[in-house]
Design a protein around this motif. Structure first.
Motif, PDB file in Angstrom:
ATOM      1  N   UNK A  37      46.307  22.637  27.955  1.00 27.08           N
ATOM      2  CA  UNK A  37      45.964  24.050  27.932  1.00 27.08           C
ATOM      3  C   UNK A  37      45.594  24.510  29.338  1.00 27.08           C
ATOM      4  N   UNK A  38      45.595  25.798  29.527  1.00 28.35           N
ATOM      5  CA  UNK A  38      45.375  26.385  30.843  1.00 28.35           C
ATOM      6  C   UNK A  38      43.933  26.814  31.020  1.00 28.35           C
ATOM      7  N   UNK A  39      43.392  26.552  32.172  1.00 30.77           N
ATOM      8  CA  UNK A  39      42.135  27.156  32.578  1.00 30.77           C
ATOM      9  C   UNK A  39      42.419  27.775  33.932  1.00 30.77           C
ATOM     10  N   UNK A  40      42.391  29.068  34.009  1.00 29.43           N
ATOM     11  CA  UNK A  40      42.803  29.729  35.234  1.00 29.43           C
ATOM     12  C   UNK A  40      41.944  30.944  35.488  1.00 29.43           C
ATOM     13  N   UNK A  41      41.531  31.084  36.714  1.00 36.02           N
ATOM     14  CA  UNK A  41      40.851  32.296  37.138  1.00 36.02           C
ATOM     15  C   UNK A  41      41.935  33.332  37.385  1.00 36.02           C
ATOM     16  N   UNK A  42      42.101  34.268  36.473  1.00 32.42           N
ATOM     17  CA  UNK A  42      43.202  35.230  36.566  1.00 32.42           C
ATOM     18  C   UNK A  42      43.019  36.224  37.700  1.00 32.42           C
ATOM     19  N   UNK A  43      41.932  36.132  38.439  1.00 32.02           N
ATOM     20  CA  UNK A  43      41.792  37.008  39.605  1.00 32.02           C
ATOM     21  C   UNK A  43      42.873  36.685  40.630  1.00 32.02           C
ATOM     22  N   UNK A  44      43.398  35.472  40.604  1.00 31.77           N
ATOM     23  CA  UNK A  44      44.498  35.119  41.512  1.00 31.77           C
ATOM     24  C   UNK A  44      45.702  36.003  41.229  1.00 31.77           C
ATOM     25  N   UNK A  45      45.960  36.275  39.968  1.00 30.98           N
ATOM     26  CA  UNK A  45      47.087  37.132  39.598  1.00 30.98           C
ATOM     27  C   UNK A  45      46.780  38.578  39.951  1.00 30.98           C
ATOM     28  N   UNK A  46      45.557  39.022  39.709  1.00 39.14           N
ATOM     29  CA  UNK A  46      45.181  40.412  39.975  1.00 39.14           C
ATOM     30  C   UNK A  46      45.238  40.741  41.465  1.00 39.14           C
ATOM     31  N   UNK A  47      45.015  39.752  42.330  1.00 43.62           N
ATOM     32  CA  UNK A  47      44.974  39.997  43.763  1.00 43.62           C
ATOM     33  C   UNK A  47      46.325  39.893  44.451  1.00 43.62           C
ATOM     34  N   UNK A  48      47.385  39.535  43.705  1.00 44.61           N
ATOM     35  CA  UNK A  48      48.713  39.481  44.300  1.00 44.61           C
ATOM     36  C   UNK A  48      49.167  40.901  44.586  1.00 44.61           C
ATOM     37  N   UNK A  49      49.623  41.125  45.798  1.00 43.45           N
ATOM     38  CA  UNK A  49      50.084  42.462  46.190  1.00 43.45           C
ATOM     39  C   UNK A  49      51.502  42.676  45.685  1.00 43.45           C
TER      40      UNK A  49
ATOM     41  N   UNK B 126      57.193  46.776  45.580  1.00 44.51           N
ATOM     42  CA  UNK B 126      57.879  47.822  44.816  1.00 44.51           C
ATOM     43  C   UNK B 126      57.311  47.948  43.405  1.00 44.51           C
ATOM     44  N   UNK B 127      56.005  47.803  43.287  1.00 42.41           N
ATOM     45  CA  UNK B 127      55.286  47.946  42.007  1.00 42.41           C
ATOM     46  C   UNK B 127      55.695  46.909  40.972  1.00 42.41           C
ATOM     47  N   UNK B 128      56.321  45.809  41.395  1.00 47.78           N
ATOM     48  CA  UNK B 128      56.677  44.735  40.468  1.00 47.78           C
ATOM     49  C   UNK B 128      55.923  43.488  40.905  1.00 47.78           C
ATOM     50  N   UNK B 129      55.006  43.036  40.058  1.00 40.11           N
ATOM     51  CA  UNK B 129      54.264  41.829  40.374  1.00 40.11           C
ATOM     52  C   UNK B 129      55.164  40.633  40.122  1.00 40.11           C
ATOM     53  N   UNK B 130      55.327  39.815  41.124  1.00 40.19           N
ATOM     54  CA  UNK B 130      56.232  38.684  41.037  1.00 40.19           C
ATOM     55  C   UNK B 130      55.446  37.395  40.862  1.00 40.19           C
ATOM     56  N   UNK B 131      54.890  37.233  39.656  1.00 41.29           N
ATOM     57  CA  UNK B 131      54.121  36.043  39.318  1.00 41.29           C
ATOM     58  C   UNK B 131      54.792  35.392  38.117  1.00 41.29           C
ATOM     59  N   UNK B 132      55.045  34.096  38.211  1.00 42.75           N
ATOM     60  CA  UNK B 132      55.712  33.353  37.158  1.00 42.75           C
ATOM     61  C   UNK B 132      54.803  32.243  36.665  1.00 42.75           C
ATOM     62  N   UNK B 133      54.601  32.164  35.348  1.00 37.17           N
ATOM     63  CA  UNK B 133      53.832  31.083  34.723  1.00 37.17           C
ATOM     64  C   UNK B 133      54.824  30.131  34.061  1.00 37.17           C
ATOM     65  N   UNK B 134      54.743  28.843  34.384  1.00 32.74           N
ATOM     66  CA  UNK B 134      55.700  27.848  33.895  1.00 32.74           C
ATOM     67  C   UNK B 134      54.953  26.701  33.236  1.00 32.74           C
ATOM     68  N   UNK B 135      55.440  26.266  32.067  1.00 30.61           N
ATOM     69  CA  UNK B 135      54.856  25.089  31.414  1.00 30.61           C
ATOM     70  C   UNK B 135      55.882  24.471  30.476  1.00 30.61           C
ATOM     71  N   UNK B 136      55.759  23.160  30.257  1.00 29.89           N
ATOM     72  CA  UNK B 136      56.663  22.468  29.344  1.00 29.89           C
ATOM     73  C   UNK B 136      56.340  22.784  27.884  1.00 29.89           C
ATOM     74  N   UNK B 137      55.152  23.296  27.629  1.00 29.05           N
ATOM     75  CA  UNK B 137      54.746  23.678  26.279  1.00 29.05           C
ATOM     76  C   UNK B 137      54.736  25.198  26.153  1.00 29.05           C
ATOM     77  N   UNK B 138      54.715  25.681  24.929  1.00 29.75           N
ATOM     78  CA  UNK B 138      54.556  27.115  24.720  1.00 29.75           C
ATOM     79  C   UNK B 138      53.094  27.451  25.010  1.00 29.75           C
ATOM     80  N   UNK B 139      52.836  28.608  25.571  1.00 26.23           N
ATOM     81  CA  UNK B 139      51.481  28.979  25.940  1.00 26.23           C
ATOM     82  C   UNK B 139      51.319  30.485  25.892  1.00 26.23           C
ATOM     83  N   UNK B 140      50.072  30.904  25.826  1.00 25.87           N
ATOM     84  CA  UNK B 140      49.757  32.326  25.894  1.00 25.87           C
ATOM     85  C   UNK B 140      49.932  32.748  27.352  1.00 25.87           C
TER      86      UNK B 140
END
Length: 99
Positions: free
Chosen positions: A1-13, A16-30
């Motif tokens: 399971x994931x434990x992540x401080x999502x502020x890392x995602x919020x602080x990505x600039x 062109x108004x498209x946040x380019x963040x990709x979450x990858x895992x071998x299992x299905x996840x939220x």
């Protein structure tokens, strides 16, 4: 399971108004809020990850890739160490391919 401080995602600039963040895992996840989800795929399957990034952003590169990478642990220390090194090498190779 994931434990992540999502502020890392919020602080990505966004570009062109498209946040380019990709979450990858071998299992299905939220999905992490603000990211694109790619589940049931290993970061080692770089062609699948690259194809998905191209579909999402064309020639633009991701700003951040999140993955809680870990190989299946066997309990055999030398075997587990080798698999960890292989995973690290695959990620390093992938990072050079997309940079």
């Amino acid at each position: 399971s994931w434990f992540l401080d999502t502020s890392a995602v919020k602080n990505v600039k966004p570009n062109d108004a498209v946040t380019q963040v990709l979450s990858v895992d071998v299992l299905d996840f939220k999905p992490v809020v603000g990211s694109h989800k790619l589940s049931n795929v290993s970061i080692e399957e770089d062609s699948i990850v690259c194809d998905s990034m191209k579909e999402l952003w064309g020639d633009k590169k991701p700003q951040l890739i999140l993955s809680d990478m870990m190989h299946n642990v066997s309990g055999e220390k030398s075997h587990d160490h080798i698999n960890s090194i292989k995973l690290c090498s695959a990620v390093l190779k992938f990072s050079f391919e997309i940079s």
